[in-house]
Design a protein around this motif. Structure first.
Motif, short mmCIF file in Angstrom:
data_model
loop_
_atom_site.label_atom_id
_atom_site.label_comp_id
_atom_site.label_asym_id
_atom_site.label_seq_id
_atom_site.Cartn_x
_atom_site.Cartn_y
_atom_site.Cartn_z
N PRO A 130 20.69 -1.01 -7.25
CA PRO A 130 21.24 -2.45 -7.06
C PRO A 130 20.01 -3.17 -6.34
CG PRO A 130 21.72 -0.75 -5.61
CD PRO A 130 21.11 0.00 -6.46
N ARG A 131 20.34 -4.53 -7.02
CA ARG A 131 19.10 -5.44 -6.56
C ARG A 131 18.90 -5.61 -5.00
NH1 ARG A 131 18.63 -3.57 -10.42
NH2 ARG A 131 18.55 -4.67 -12.48
N ARG A 132 19.90 -5.36 -4.20
CA ARG A 132 19.95 -5.20 -2.82
C ARG A 132 20.38 -3.85 -2.35
NH1 ARG A 132 17.51 -8.49 0.62
NH2 ARG A 132 19.01 -8.57 2.20
N TRP A 133 19.15 -2.83 -2.24
CA TRP A 133 19.44 -1.66 -2.06
C TRP A 133 19.54 -1.00 -0.61
CZ3 TRP A 133 15.42 2.67 -3.38
CH2 TRP A 133 16.20 3.95 -3.45
N HIS A 134 20.59 -0.53 -0.24
CA HIS A 134 20.55 -0.09 1.28
C HIS A 134 20.08 1.38 1.36
CE1 HIS A 134 23.07 -3.52 2.89
NE2 HIS A 134 23.19 -3.80 1.62
N TRP A 135 19.13 1.47 2.08
CA TRP A 135 18.58 3.06 2.31
C TRP A 135 17.83 3.30 3.38
CZ3 TRP A 135 18.35 7.14 -0.51
CH2 TRP A 135 17.32 7.99 -0.60
N THR A 136 17.66 4.46 3.75
CA THR A 136 17.42 5.01 4.92
C THR A 136 15.93 5.61 4.87
OG1 THR A 136 19.40 5.06 6.27
CG2 THR A 136 17.90 6.32 6.98
N ASP A 137 14.71 5.12 5.65
CA ASP A 137 13.57 5.62 5.35
C ASP A 137 12.63 5.70 6.59
OD1 ASP A 137 11.32 7.03 3.89
OD2 ASP A 137 12.62 6.94 2.08
N GLU A 138 11.48 5.90 6.25
CA GLU A 138 10.48 5.61 7.18
C GLU A 138 9.62 4.55 6.69
OE1 GLU A 138 7.96 8.81 9.59
OE2 GLU A 138 7.24 8.67 7.54
N TRP A 139 9.71 3.51 7.30
CA TRP A 139 9.37 2.16 6.55
C TRP A 139 7.79 1.95 6.82
CZ3 TRP A 139 12.68 1.36 3.10
CH2 TRP A 139 14.08 1.59 3.26
N TYR A 140 6.88 2.06 5.71
CA TYR A 140 5.70 2.05 5.93
C TYR A 140 4.96 0.83 5.95
CZ TYR A 140 4.34 6.92 5.10
OH TYR A 140 4.09 8.50 5.19
N ASP A 141 4.08 0.39 6.81
CA ASP A 141 3.04 -0.89 7.08
C ASP A 141 1.91 -0.22 6.08
OD1 ASP A 141 5.22 -2.47 8.25
OD2 ASP A 141 4.13 -2.10 10.24
N PHE A 142 1.32 -1.40 5.61
CA PHE A 142 0.04 -1.06 4.98
C PHE A 142 -1.19 -1.97 5.64
CE2 PHE A 142 3.50 0.15 2.05
CZ PHE A 142 3.00 1.38 1.49
N ARG A 143 -2.30 -1.46 5.53
CA ARG A 143 -3.63 -2.11 6.16
C ARG A 143 -3.47 -3.49 5.70
NH1 ARG A 143 -8.18 2.71 6.75
NH2 ARG A 143 -7.08 3.71 8.29
N THR A 144 -3.57 -3.46 4.20
CA THR A 144 -3.44 -4.63 3.38
C THR A 144 -2.26 -4.80 2.45
OG1 THR A 144 -5.17 -4.23 1.94
CG2 THR A 144 -5.91 -5.17 3.76
N PRO A 145 -1.82 -5.65 1.81
CA PRO A 145 -1.01 -5.65 0.67
C PRO A 145 -1.72 -4.97 -0.47
CG PRO A 145 -0.97 -7.53 1.58
CD PRO A 145 -2.14 -7.13 2.45
N PRO A 146 -0.86 -4.43 -1.34
CA PRO A 146 -1.53 -3.67 -2.70
C PRO A 146 -2.09 -4.68 -3.51
CG PRO A 146 0.89 -3.88 -2.57
CD PRO A 146 0.76 -4.19 -1.30
N ARG A 147 -3.20 -4.35 -4.00
CA ARG A 147 -4.01 -5.08 -4.97
C ARG A 147 -3.85 -4.84 -6.21
NH1 ARG A 147 -7.43 -2.93 -1.34
NH2 ARG A 147 -8.57 -1.60 -2.84
N ASP A 148 -3.65 -5.57 -7.38
CA ASP A 148 -3.80 -5.60 -8.56
C ASP A 148 -2.65 -4.77 -9.08
OD1 ASP A 148 -6.09 -7.22 -8.93
OD2 ASP A 148 -7.44 -5.63 -8.37
N VAL A 149 -1.43 -5.00 -8.51
CA VAL A 149 -0.45 -4.02 -8.82
C VAL A 149 0.71 -5.00 -9.17
CG1 VAL A 149 -1.00 -2.32 -7.28
CG2 VAL A 149 0.75 -3.95 -6.56
N THR A 150 1.96 -4.45 -10.00
CA THR A 150 3.24 -5.12 -10.19
C THR A 150 3.95 -4.42 -9.18
OG1 THR A 150 2.72 -5.46 -12.48
CG2 THR A 150 4.98 -5.47 -11.94
N VAL A 151 4.67 -5.30 -8.19
CA VAL A 151 5.48 -4.77 -7.24
C VAL A 151 7.10 -4.41 -7.75
CG1 VAL A 151 6.70 -5.23 -4.93
CG2 VAL A 151 4.10 -5.65 -5.29
N LEU A 152 7.81 -3.49 -7.49
CA LEU A 152 9.04 -3.34 -7.82
C LEU A 152 10.02 -3.31 -6.76
CD1 LEU A 152 8.37 -0.36 -10.50
CD2 LEU A 152 8.90 -3.01 -10.94
N ALA A 153 9.66 -2.91 -5.41
CA ALA A 153 10.52 -3.13 -4.43
C ALA A 153 9.91 -3.84 -3.05
CB ALA A 153 11.45 -2.04 -4.26
N THR A 154 10.42 -4.46 -2.21
CA THR A 154 10.03 -4.82 -1.12
C THR A 154 11.01 -4.61 -0.15
OG1 THR A 154 10.84 -7.06 -1.36
CG2 THR A 154 8.67 -6.61 -1.98
#
Length: 225
Positions: A130-154
């Motif tokens: 679904p375009r709004r996906w309810h999920w339970t997980d360990e929500w990672y932060d990253f040191r910097t946003p990913p570089r040179d990628v195509t993002v599929l989920a935020t």
């Protein structure tokens, strides 16, 4: 056509996730159902010749020696696929080329809790979600946003507590790296995730794309409203 060969690598030199056995079992079951051979190991990496893709399944710390690092780079440079799952982003901090390959480095996370992800369904790994996906997980932060990628989920930080990246918080992405294909998903902390049909389909689509199987063509039409 011979079956695709997949290596699932699970070596850890830091935190070891209890979900690793469930993850290995899930990849083996997906392989049996979809026609690829899965080999799992924690032995030092050497030649990856013959493998269509390598999965770093919740690896952590410095797990590669110099020959292993060369083998991984040669694999991707030669057109092989790479799929990083969860703490693959907590791996090889001392090797800059790995960060360049993956796109981002783990920084921290709050406690496991439910949240909502915004999903782009244009890829085989996300087309079923679904375009709004309810999920339970360990929500990672990253040191910097990913570089040179195509993002599929935020992840929407307003739907949980402790997020540290703000309104733009990528968790799933893909990229081309030379001739190879790289996919990363930050999801998959808990053992029960690997029994969930939606998460299994997420891993399957990512793996098929990374291994460049015909089913992994990243041009799946968006059929959802």
């Amino acid at each position: 056509m011979s079956a695709s060969q997949i290596l699932v690598y699970t070596a850890t030199a830091a935190y070891r996730h209890a979900s690793i056995p469930a993850g290995v079992a899930a990849f083996r079951e997906l392989g049996a159902a979809h026609g690829f051979d899965v080999h799992a190991t924690e032995e030092p990496l050497r030649s990856l010749d013959g493998y269509d893709a390598v999965v770093f399944l919740s690896t952590s710390g410095e797990v590669l020696d110099a020959p292993g690092r060369s083998a991984l780079l040669d694999h991707v440079a030669g057109g092989g696929g790479f799929l990083g799952v969860h703490s693959a982003a907590c791996t090889e901090y001392e090797w800059p080329a790995y960060g360049d390959l993956l796109g981002a480095r783990f920084a921290g996370h709050p406690p496991v809790q439910p949240a909502v992800l915004s999903v782009d369904g244009s890829h085989p790994a996300t087309a079923h979600l679904p375009r709004r996906w309810h999920w339970t997980d360990e929500w990672y932060d990253f040191r910097t946003p990913p570089r040179d990628v195509t993002v599929l989920a935020t992840v929407d930080e307003t739907t949980y507590t402790g997020g540290g990246m703000g309104a733009d918080h990528p968790l799933v992405w893909y990229r081309h790296h030379g001739r190879g294909r790289v996919f990363y998903t930050a999801l998959g902390h808990a053992p029960e995730a690997y029994a969930d049909p939606d998460f299994r389909a997420h891993l399957l689509g990512a793996l098929q794309w990374a291994a460049a199987r015909p089913e992994g063509d990243a041009s799946v039409p968006d059929e959802r409203p």
